[in-house]
Design an enzyme around this catalytic site. Structure first.
Site, PDB file in Angstrom:
ATOM      1  N   SER A  86      31.902  21.122  43.496  1.00 50.62           N
ATOM      2  CA  SER A  86      31.612  22.180  42.523  1.00 50.62           C
ATOM      3  C   SER A  86      32.101  21.896  41.108  1.00 50.62           C
ATOM      4  O   SER A  86      31.874  22.711  40.206  1.00 50.62           O
ATOM      5  CB  SER A  86      32.194  23.511  43.002  1.00 50.62           C
ATOM      6  OG  SER A  86      31.416  24.043  44.042  1.00 50.62           O
ATOM      7  N   LYS A 103      29.612  22.299  38.388  1.00 47.04           N
ATOM      8  CA  LYS A 103      29.332  23.548  37.674  1.00 47.04           C
ATOM      9  C   LYS A 103      29.900  23.559  36.250  1.00 47.04           C
ATOM     10  O   LYS A 103      29.500  24.394  35.438  1.00 47.04           O
ATOM     11  CB  LYS A 103      29.878  24.736  38.475  1.00 47.04           C
ATOM     12  CG  LYS A 103      29.186  24.929  39.824  1.00 47.04           C
ATOM     13  CD  LYS A 103      29.700  26.173  40.534  1.00 47.04           C
ATOM     14  CE  LYS A 103      28.974  26.432  41.839  1.00 47.04           C
ATOM     15  NZ  LYS A 103      29.519  25.640  42.951  1.00 47.04           N
ATOM     16  N   SER A 139      32.973  30.379  42.085  1.00 43.71           N
ATOM     17  CA  SER A 139      32.147  29.180  42.278  1.00 43.71           C
ATOM     18  C   SER A 139      30.812  29.511  42.930  1.00 43.71           C
ATOM     19  O   SER A 139      30.351  28.813  43.834  1.00 43.71           O
ATOM     20  CB  SER A 139      32.904  28.141  43.126  1.00 43.71           C
ATOM     21  OG  SER A 139      32.371  26.846  42.952  1.00 43.71           O
TER      22      SER A 139
END
Length: 277
Positions: free
Chosen positions: A57, A60, A116
């Site tokens: 993640s 992101k 997230s």
């Protein structure tokens, strides 16, 4: 503050003629790759920092970076059923969004970075591509423009793809974080421990809490992002203020709790290195 106490101890020892404190040893790092640098350009730690690895993640961060270039924080984005299904089907972390909700881009950045949310990532990618394919192309163009030569994106959320998976390096991730933190909006979002959105006619109430435990465990932490997949293991991109400098680091392929304790040690270590010159 730890650094303040350290500097004070050094000054006192010099004044009274005692032996000055000794700079701390470099902390042990069990992660597969790591990199720590300060805003003066001093590299405090490097471990396989140019090795291409999945970063989960942490992807992101680039999603947020592109959104900040493309949109206005007051823009309204409608959550689609495909966004919700994608996150649920892949077992990804979500922000608990529901199809039909309309939220501002500012609020969706919190949904993206704190819990997230893969649902938020996909909604933002669809809106600002327009379409996910176009958005991923923008992510990769941004990576090239920023000099992230060992980074490739295949989606906006960091979940594994069946083939041609994305990758980055510890050095590239730190470089991206330093650039992203130049945005006051990004810095405010990733430095928040939680964010609440009240119920309105177009969306329900939401409370998102930051998965980055370092924010409450160490002094003067600025963010930035956690990540986990089976392939990437536990990752942490982190930043803090130490002795007047911004310190940014990353741990890739680590253990869950260890990444936070190691990051705290690395921030303090970098600060001590700055203090001792």
């Amino acid at each position: 503050m730890r650094i303040g106490r350290l500097i004070g101890a050094v000054v006192v020892s010099l004044v009274v003629g005692a032996s000055p404190a000794v700079a701390a040893q470099e902390p042990a790092v069990g992660a597969k790759a790591a990199y720590v640098v300060d805003s003066a350009g001093t590299v405090h730690l490097g471990k396989r920092e140019t090795k291409r690895l999945p970063v989960a993640s942490l992807v992101k961060v680039m999603t947020a970076y592109v959104v900040l270039q493309e949109g206005r924080m007051s823009d309204t984005v409608t959550i689609g059923a495909t966004d919700v299904r994608y996150a649920a089907r892949g077992g990804a972390a979500t922000a608990g969004l529901r199809a039909g909700e309309r939220l501002t881009t500012r609020d969706l950045l919190y949904a993206l970075m704190l819990p997230s949310g893969a649902d938020a990532a996909n909604a933002l990618a669809r809106h600002y591509g327009p379409g996910k394919t176009a958005f991923i192309a923008k992510m990769n163009r941004a990576a090239r423009a920023l000099g992230l030569s060992d980074t490739r994106y295949t989606n906006a959320d960091g979940m594994p793809t069946p083939a041609n998976g994305g990758y980055s390096t510890a050095a590239d991730q730190v470089k991206l974080a330093r650039l992203a933190l130049e945005s006051s909006v990004f810095a405010t979002v990733v430095g928040s421990t939680s964010h609440k959105v009240g119920k309105t006619k177009v969306h329900r109430a939401h409370t998102w809490r930051n998965t980055n435990k370092l924010l409450t465990r160490a002094d003067d932490v600025l963010g930035v992002k956690t990540g986990y997949t089976n392939a990437a293991r536990y990752c942490l991109l982190f930043a803090g203020e130490r002795n007047g400098l911004q310190v940014v680091g990353v741990l890739l392929g680590d253990q869950d709790e260890r990444r936070f304790s190691t990051a705290e040690k690395l921030l303090d270590y970098a600060g001590e290195q700055v203090a001792f010159g």
